[in-house]
Design an enzyme around this catalytic site. Structure first.
Site, PDB file in Angstrom:
ATOM      1  N   GLU A 226       0.855  -1.193   0.000  1.00  0.00           N
ATOM      2  CA  GLU A 226       0.000   0.000   0.000  1.00  0.00           C
ATOM      3  C   GLU A 226       0.888   1.239   0.000  1.00  0.00           C
ATOM      4  OE1 GLU A 226      -3.146   0.204   2.955  1.00  0.00           O
ATOM      5  OE2 GLU A 226      -3.412   2.343   2.630  1.00  0.00           O
ATOM      6  N   ARG A 304      -7.097   3.140  13.404  1.00  0.00           N
ATOM      7  CA  ARG A 304      -7.988   1.975  13.299  1.00  0.00           C
ATOM      8  C   ARG A 304      -7.874   1.087  14.538  1.00  0.00           C
ATOM      9  NH1 ARG A 304     -11.342  -0.500   9.452  1.00  0.00           N
ATOM     10  NH2 ARG A 304     -10.842   0.984   7.821  1.00  0.00           N
ATOM     11  N   GLU A 706     -10.291  -8.131   4.728  1.00  0.00           N
ATOM     12  CA  GLU A 706      -9.574  -8.152   6.000  1.00  0.00           C
ATOM     13  C   GLU A 706     -10.313  -8.800   7.175  1.00  0.00           C
ATOM     14  OE1 GLU A 706      -9.128  -3.825   5.404  1.00  0.00           O
ATOM     15  OE2 GLU A 706      -7.201  -4.104   6.367  1.00  0.00           O
TER      16      GLU A 706
HETATM   17  N1  MTE Z   1      -6.083 -11.661  -0.837  1.00  0.00           N
HETATM   18  C1  MTE Z   1      -5.049 -12.057  -1.580  1.00  0.00           C
HETATM   19  N2  MTE Z   1      -5.121 -13.233  -2.215  1.00  0.00           N
HETATM   20  N3  MTE Z   1      -3.924 -11.294  -1.706  1.00  0.00           N
HETATM   21  C2  MTE Z   1      -3.798 -10.092  -1.049  1.00  0.00           C
HETATM   22  O1  MTE Z   1      -2.778  -9.417  -1.170  1.00  0.00           O
HETATM   23  N4  MTE Z   1      -4.861  -8.460   0.485  1.00  0.00           N
HETATM   24  C3  MTE Z   1      -5.830  -8.285   1.558  1.00  0.00           C
HETATM   25  C4  MTE Z   1      -7.210  -8.781   1.113  1.00  0.00           C
HETATM   26  N5  MTE Z   1      -7.116 -10.090   0.539  1.00  0.00           N
HETATM   27  C5  MTE Z   1      -4.888  -9.651  -0.231  1.00  0.00           C
HETATM   28  C6  MTE Z   1      -6.038 -10.485  -0.180  1.00  0.00           C
HETATM   29  C7  MTE Z   1      -5.966  -6.915   2.014  1.00  0.00           C
HETATM   30  S1  MTE Z   1      -4.866  -6.337   3.151  1.00  0.00           S
HETATM   31  C8  MTE Z   1      -6.971  -6.099   1.583  1.00  0.00           C
HETATM   32  S2  MTE Z   1      -7.158  -4.539   2.193  1.00  0.00           S
HETATM   33  C9  MTE Z   1      -7.957  -6.553   0.594  1.00  0.00           C
HETATM   34  O2  MTE Z   1      -7.692  -7.876   0.136  1.00  0.00           O
HETATM   35  C10 MTE Z   1      -7.944  -5.590  -0.591  1.00  0.00           C
HETATM   36  O3  MTE Z   1      -8.789  -5.980  -1.613  1.00  0.00           O
HETATM   37  P1  MTE Z   1     -10.360  -5.642  -1.617  1.00  0.00           P
HETATM   38  O4  MTE Z   1     -10.492  -4.259  -1.107  1.00  0.00           O
HETATM   39  O5  MTE Z   1     -10.728  -5.775  -3.029  1.00  0.00           O
HETATM   40  O6  MTE Z   1     -10.999  -6.633  -0.726  1.00  0.00           O
HETATM   41  N1  HPA Z   2      -7.398   1.115   5.943  1.00  0.00           N
HETATM   42  C1  HPA Z   2      -6.482   0.689   5.065  1.00  0.00           C
HETATM   43  N2  HPA Z   2      -5.630   1.465   4.473  1.00  0.00           N
HETATM   44  C2  HPA Z   2      -5.672   2.759   4.763  1.00  0.00           C
HETATM   45  C3  HPA Z   2      -6.589   3.279   5.673  1.00  0.00           C
HETATM   46  C4  HPA Z   2      -7.509   2.408   6.293  1.00  0.00           C
HETATM   47  O1  HPA Z   2      -8.358   2.792   7.114  1.00  0.00           O
HETATM   48  N3  HPA Z   2      -6.371   4.591   5.759  1.00  0.00           N
HETATM   49  C5  HPA Z   2      -5.336   4.851   4.927  1.00  0.00           C
HETATM   50  N4  HPA Z   2      -4.910   3.757   4.323  1.00  0.00           N
HETATM   51 MO1  MOS Z   3      -5.140  -3.831   3.345  1.00  0.00          MO
HETATM   52  S1  MOS Z   3      -3.968  -3.802   5.017  1.00  0.00           S
HETATM   53  O1  MOS Z   3      -5.996  -2.366   3.825  1.00  0.00           O
HETATM   54  O2  MOS Z   3      -4.024  -3.328   2.168  1.00  0.00           O
END
Ligand code: MTE
Ligand code: HPA
Ligand code: MOS
Length: 753
Positions: A226, A304, A706
């Site tokens: 990120e 958070r 998450e």
């Molecule tokens: N799943 C896989 N296979 N690989 C990833 O890197 N990242 C996680 C989750 N699931 C991840 C994953 C994280 S930290 C987040 S925030 C969300 O996927 C982001 O994707 P979304 O917002 O589309 O759910």
């Molecule tokens: N979640 C995940 N990533 C972020 C956030 C949050 O609340 N704020 C800034 N980056």
């Molecule tokens: Mo997920 S830790 O918000 O990339």
């Protein structure tokens, strides 16, 4: 139902950064990083390295045309160290050569002379020295101070939770090449293409429109890309910009493990007060977050933590303080859950401790204090469409918790050296970035004249299946075969000013934008159909690629309609923007409505402990989870299962160890152990909570990325229960990860309380 990347993945034909066909004249980069955790740079001598055959250039702070600054939230992180170093692994220079080996060998020839300074690795020690990233923040609800005297039981304790390595399969990396007119194009493995674009522009002194970032997919991010992918994109861009040649930089696994930031370790103190019947009346907690050497995303992560410090419970009086401490470790960063897991672990520890003192099962306290509709969180938001009690009751009924429990007791009565444990873990997780401005997304949809559809959004595919979800949405709005929908790479020229794909809201927000864009085009297509079919004022629908008038099928098909629209000069493209409505958060008073909605669920985790060896197995994880109306059940189930195993890994076996100089000792996969298929729970049952449509997200769905991570916290308490069944030793608590070594040592340690 499938994830359309899977076929390519299995065949090995998916392209990650290192797989992109090498452009003409590609050069390879390697980086020189600090070997010391803290020190003054007295001298850097590049002479020998520069002379090495095949070396094309070496760039450091002095070569930066713009600002040597990559900080996102706070401007406190140089791209390259200038006169001091603050952590082992801090980039100092980039070496570019004809091949990777030459670049790596040349790095070794650079003479870096550092005067060592005392370093701090512990959050509380940093706090004592007033080394803070931001001033401490306190969230309050009610009045804890005036509640303690009403409490029948008060317990206090310290809680430690460890860091965690992301271990995405694709290490950090990037490929950059110059474009016409002095611009630069970057292919990056990043969750934040816009951040890579913006910061490259800042470092190179270019307008953002001259920097294009393109991301096809990530071999995993988990939050680790990120913020931290940016540095490698920028370094690569700098070298390419200077040399006017394409440059590729890919970290080796060991480099990646050594130099990138991880989940934040936290050290916390709690005090919890309850009435004799188990109602939590007051909770006071202080979190010392080990931020590492620069802010990175730490302030947002701490926010958070504070938001989720009461997990799934209503506590009328709360005082939660978060302290982000600057240490000489690599800057810690986002990791699935984003500080939420650290916050929840402390409260679950508090409940466990209180239950011990009261001689009852922790689940009694858990159940009694679960959120009810309209209960207020410490951040001022009231919970709505609250499904936590439904999940709790259904988990206990569906999986017959009482029977599980009595089987565990029976097992423990008849086994001396093996003991079983069971624990329940409820989760409540807020969806939206807590920084309100980030809750926006956009989509660009084109319908081509052959009826095929191209979708571009801000969402990054990192294995979580967001592309397939975008296809599901577009196919559903148009009512066409899903094979017609292609999702493009995420590109800053097609989708601008995007938020990172993070906070579990990628599918939510980009899905909404996609839905809006598709609907814009659909509306125009239906108008065209009315004209073509000469039936104005009737109800026209597309169903499975056929056009219906007032419920009757016509000769007009999807493809014919699209062509007719084109010849009538109808716009077959749409760009749509979505911003999550009705959310706000006032960071000066720490109150507001930061989240669009919450995700709920409850897990039961069973474990078996070998009390001679300290080893253990995770027998089962049984969950009732609120997916809303799932966009794609297969993907969502996969997300839940993956997150659960990752969460268990954090709580149990994943341990980062450093030497006294701050050097990471667990910098290989033989020393940093993550769950493999043998360690994974023998059984994972994930039940979808029925009839739980979510009016606040696309197609009534819910974010999934998450939240299930936090089910893993139950494994800690399940193991604690197994340990207690062997020997009720107060030495146990509350230090995670609960490794085999830690279990073994504490099982046989002297008891003192
Ligand atoms: N799943 C896989 N296979 N690989 C990833 O890197 N990242 C996680 C989750 N699931 C991840 C994953 C994280 S930290 C987040 S925030 C969300 O996927 C982001 O994707 P979304 O917002 O589309 O759910
Ligand atoms: N979640 C995940 N990533 C972020 C956030 C949050 O609340 N704020 C800034 N980056
Ligand atoms: Mo997920 S830790 O918000 O990339």
């Amino acid at each position: 139902m499938s994830n359309y990347d899977s076929t390519q993945h299995v065949k090995g034909s998916s392209l990650f950064v290192d797989d992109v066909t090498a452009p003409e004249g590609l050069l390879y980069a390697a980086i020189l990083t600090s070997p010391e955790a803290h020190g003054n740079i007295l001298n850097i001598d590049f002479t020998e390295a520069e002379k090495a055959e095949g070396v094309k250039g070496i760039f450091s702070a002095k070569d930066i045309p713009g600002d040597n600054q990559i900080g996102g939230i706070i401007l406190d992180e140089p791209l390259f160290a200038e006169d001091k170093v603050d952590f082992i692994g801090q980039p100092v220079a980039i070496v570019v050569a004809e091949n990777q080996l030459t670049a790596k060998e040349a790095v070794k020839k650079i003479k870096l002379n550092i005067e060592k300074l005392p370093a701090v690795f512990d959050a509380r020690e940093a706090f004592a020295k007033n080394e803070l990233i931001i001033p401490p923040r306190t969230f309050t609800l009610g009045d804890v101070e005036n509640t303690w005297n009403r409490c029948d039981i008060i317990v206090e304790h310290r809680v430690e939770s460890g860091g965690q390595e992301h271990l995405y399969l694709e290490t950090q990396g990037s490929l950059a090449h110059p474009t016409e007119g002095g611009g630069i194009k970057i292919i990056s493995s990043t969750q934040s293409p816009t951040a890579a674009q913006k910061i490259t522009a800042r470092v190179l002194g270019l307008p953002m429109h001259k920097v294009e970032v393109d991301v096809t997919r990530l071999g995993g991010g988990f939050g680790g890309k990120e913020d931290q992918a940016t540095a490698y994109a920028v370094m690569c861009a700098l070298a390419s910009f200077k040399l006017k040649r394409p440059v590729k930089l890919i970290l080796s696994r060991q480099e990646d493990l050594r130099i990138t930031g991880k989940r934040h370790p936290y050290s916390s103190d709690f005090k919890i007060g309850l009435s004799s019947d188990g109602k939590i009346l007051a909770y006071e907690v202080t979190f010392y977050q080990n931020a590492g050497a620069a802010a990175d995303l730490s302030p947002a992560i701490l926010e958070r933590t504070l938001c989720h410090c009461t997990n799934s419970y209503f506590i009328p009086n709360v005082k939660a303080t978060g302290i982000s401490c600057r240490t000489n470790l690599p800057p810690n960063t986002a990791f699935r859950g984003f500080g939420g897991p650290q916050g929840m672990f402390v409260l679950e520890s508090a409940i466990y401790r209180a239950a011990e003192k009261m001689g009852i099962d922790p689940s009694v306290i858990q159940e009694k204090n679960l959120l009810n509709e309209e209960d207020e969180f410490p951040y001022g938001q009231k919970v709505q469409n609250c499904n936590i009690r439904r999940c709790w009751n259904q988990t206990k009924d569906q999986f017959i918790y009482d029977e599980i429990k009595s089987k565990v007791v029976a097992f423990n009565n008849s086994n001396k050296l093996y003991k079983k444990g069971v624990a329940l873990m409820p989760i409540t997780f807020g969806i939206s970035f807590t920084s309100t401005f980030l809750n926006q997304a956009n989509a660009l949809v084109h319908v081509y004249t052959d009826g095929s559809v191209s979708v571009s959004t801000a969402a990054i595919e990192m294995g979580q299946g967001v592309n397939e979800k975008m296809r599901n949405i577009a196919a559903s709005v148009f009512s066409v075969n899903i094979d017609r929908i292609k999702v493009n790479s995420t590109n800053t020229s097609r989708n601008a000013n995007t938020s990172p794909t993070a906070a579990s809201s990628g599918a939510d927000m980009n899905g909404k934008a996609t839905e809006i864009a598709c609907n814009n085009i659909l509306e125009r297509l239906l108008e065209t159909a009315a004209k073509e079919l000469k039936s104005p004022g009737t109800s026209i629908k597309i169903l499975n690629e056929k056009i219906y008038v007032d419920g009757t099928e016509t000769d007009l098909t999807w493809t014919k309609l699209v062509q007719a629209a084109y010849f009538s000069r109808v716009n077959l493209s749409s760009h749509a923007h979505y911003s999550t409505p009705d959310i706000y958060f006032d960071k000066t008073i720490n109150k507001g409505k930061p989240f669009a909605y919450h995700v709920f669920g409850v897990s039961i985790i069973e474990t078996t402990l070998d009390c001679i060896r300290g080893t253990y197995e995770i027998d089962s994880v049984k969950v009732v989870h609120d997916f809303g109306k799932s966009l794609n059940q297969l993907i969502d189930r996969g997300q839940a299962e993956g997150a659960i195993v990752q969460g268990i890994g954090w709580m149990t076996m994943e341990e980062l160890l450093y030497n006294d100089d701050g050097k990471l000792l667990t910098d290989t996969l033989s020393t940093y152990k993550v769950p493999d298929i043998f360690f994974a729970p023998k059984e994972i049952l994930v039940h979808f909570l029925e009839d739980a449509p979510n009016p606040n997200a696309v197609f009534n769905s819910k974010a999934i990325g998450e939240p299930p991570f936090m089910y893993g916290i139950g494994s800690y308490f399940s193991l604690m229960n197994a340990m207690k069944a062997f020997r009720n030793n107060n030495h146990y608590k509350f230090i995670s990860p609960l490794t085999n070594e830690r279990v073994l040592v504490s099982l046989y340690a002297e008891t003192k309380e």
